[in-house]
Motif scaffolding. Structure first.
Motif, short mmCIF file in Angstrom:
data_model
loop_
_atom_site.label_atom_id
_atom_site.label_comp_id
_atom_site.label_asym_id
_atom_site.label_seq_id
_atom_site.Cartn_x
_atom_site.Cartn_y
_atom_site.Cartn_z
N PHE A 14 -35.33 -7.92 17.66
CA PHE A 14 -34.22 -7.86 16.27
C PHE A 14 -33.32 -7.19 16.79
N PRO A 18 -29.14 -6.46 10.77
CA PRO A 18 -29.73 -7.35 10.72
C PRO A 18 -28.49 -7.99 10.82
N ASP A 22 -30.82 -14.75 9.03
CA ASP A 22 -31.43 -14.47 10.39
C ASP A 22 -32.86 -15.74 10.82
N ALA A 25 -36.30 -14.27 11.37
CA ALA A 25 -37.13 -13.03 10.46
C ALA A 25 -37.21 -13.72 8.86
N GLU A 26 -36.26 -15.00 8.39
CA GLU A 26 -35.31 -15.11 7.28
C GLU A 26 -37.17 -15.62 6.45
N SER A 208 -38.14 -0.86 6.15
CA SER A 208 -37.52 -1.21 5.02
C SER A 208 -35.90 -0.98 5.26
N SER A 210 -32.03 -2.38 4.27
CA SER A 210 -31.01 -2.95 3.37
C SER A 210 -29.72 -2.41 4.35
N ARG A 222 -34.78 -6.57 5.29
CA ARG A 222 -35.44 -6.66 5.97
C ARG A 222 -36.60 -5.80 5.86
N GLN A 235 -40.04 -9.70 7.37
CA GLN A 235 -39.75 -10.68 6.59
C GLN A 235 -37.97 -9.81 6.27
N GLN A 236 -37.29 -10.95 6.03
CA GLN A 236 -36.20 -10.60 5.66
C GLN A 236 -35.55 -11.78 4.72
N THR A 238 -31.69 -12.78 2.67
CA THR A 238 -30.37 -12.75 2.35
C THR A 238 -29.86 -13.24 1.27
#
Ligand code: SAM
Length: 302
Positions: A14, A18, A22, A25-26, A208, A210, A222, A235-236, A238
């Motif tokens: 990571f 964030p 990404d 992770a997106e 989490s 953010s 994220r 998980q992310q 955007t």
């Protein structure tokens, strides 16, 4: 006790802060397992997370009836989720096509249409707003609950151009855009023990993180779930938000002209102070984008 190896490996990849969109992770919205978990959230009547609660949707459908042409106009609900707007609209006599990248929500939308006796007025299929086919053309297109915000700016622009090309002359787009998230600018991190989340249905430690970057108008959430067996899920999402002043510009580039902007689902005019706006736009026949479209048509292609 030593921390689980999977967790350490995953977290070491990571970035400290964030990164928007990404690729590591997106979220892939079309992932079938995610779509099944998301469906449960869409249908959950205790929150307005993925879709709104049905009581609120009923009010929005009444409002949409005032913003849309009369039935039996042909509508496209782009990013329709489980059809919670599309099915009641078909109940009013509209012909409604719905597309969504999530396979589970599309299966549910078809079931919902059959259960409500409107299957013959609806057509639901898995599809992506980023690559819509050229036909058919619609009397109106709906983008409800911030469907485009998980795309980069350039993908939002190309999706809007494609959607504009799917409108008949005199047709309209009714689109809901979020202007800001429900957290102040800056970073916010939290953890909780949850019985389930969008990352999994098991009990988990949910972390989490953010970031609302107001300068770039990005909101990144994220999340990491750590399960009792030591496995982890990451998980992310955007969200690329639009500024109030930017909306007519982005729509003009796509070949559309804004005719109304409302403060969310009210009848009050929208302003930069609103949290979200509902915009009604129509194809702008004289715009460079629509002239380019007309020029690119092959002779005789209609
Ligand atoms: C917040 S939900 C709203 C669903 C529905 N409009 C509603 O209000 O009940 C956003 C939806 O957009 C869908 N979506 C995300 N990206 C998409 C894309 N590129 N093409 C089509 N649908 C997409 C998601 O699968 C999800 O169902």
């Amino acid at each position: 006790m030593a921390p689980p190896v999977a967790l350490v490996r995953r977290l070491s990849r990571f970035s400290a802060w964030p990164r928007p969109f990404d690729p590591d992770a997106e979220l892939d919205w079309s992932d079938p397992a995610f779509s099944r978990r998301l469906l449960a959230e869409h249908l959950d009547q205790t929150h307005d997370g993925a879709s709104r609660r049905r009581t609120l949707i009923e009010r929005h459908v009444t409002r949409l009836r005032q913003l849309l042409p009369d039935p039996p106009a042909h509508l496209l609900d782009a990013g329709c989720g489980p059809g919670l707007y599309a099915v009641p609209l078909a109940g009013l006599g509209y012909r409604v096509d719905g597309i969504d990248v999530g396979p589970a929500v599309i299966r549910h939308a078809r079931k919902e249409a059959r259960a409500n006796g409107v299957a013959r007025l609806t057509h639901f299929e898995v599809g992506d707003v980023r690559n819509l086919p050229a036909e058919p053309r619609y009397d109106a297109i709906l983008l409800i609950y911030y469907v485009l915000e998980n795309l980069t700016a350039s993908r939002q622009a190309s999706a809007l151009r494609r959607l504009a090309a799917r409108l008949r002359p005199g047709g309209r787009l009714v689109a809901e855009f979020r202007l800001r998230p429900d957290q102040p600018p800056g970073r916010f991190s939290a953890w909780e023990v949850a019985d389930r989340s969008l990352l999994g249905k098991r009990r988990q430690l949910l972390l989490s993180d953010s970031v609302y970057d107001r300068a770039r108008n990005l909101f990144i959430l994220r999340e990491v779930a750590v399960f009792p067996d030591g496995s982890v899920a990451v998980q992310q999402t955007t969200s690329r938000l639009l500024r109030f002043e930017e909306i007519p510009v982005v729509l003009a580039r796509a070949g559309m002209r804004v005719i109304h902007t409302f403060d969310a689902w009210t009848r009050y005019p929208g302003s930069p102070l609103c949290d979200s706006v509902v915009v009604v736009a129509e194809p702008d026949q004289g715009s460079p984008a629509s002239t380019r479209r007309a020029g690119s048509r092959r002779p005789g292609s209609g």
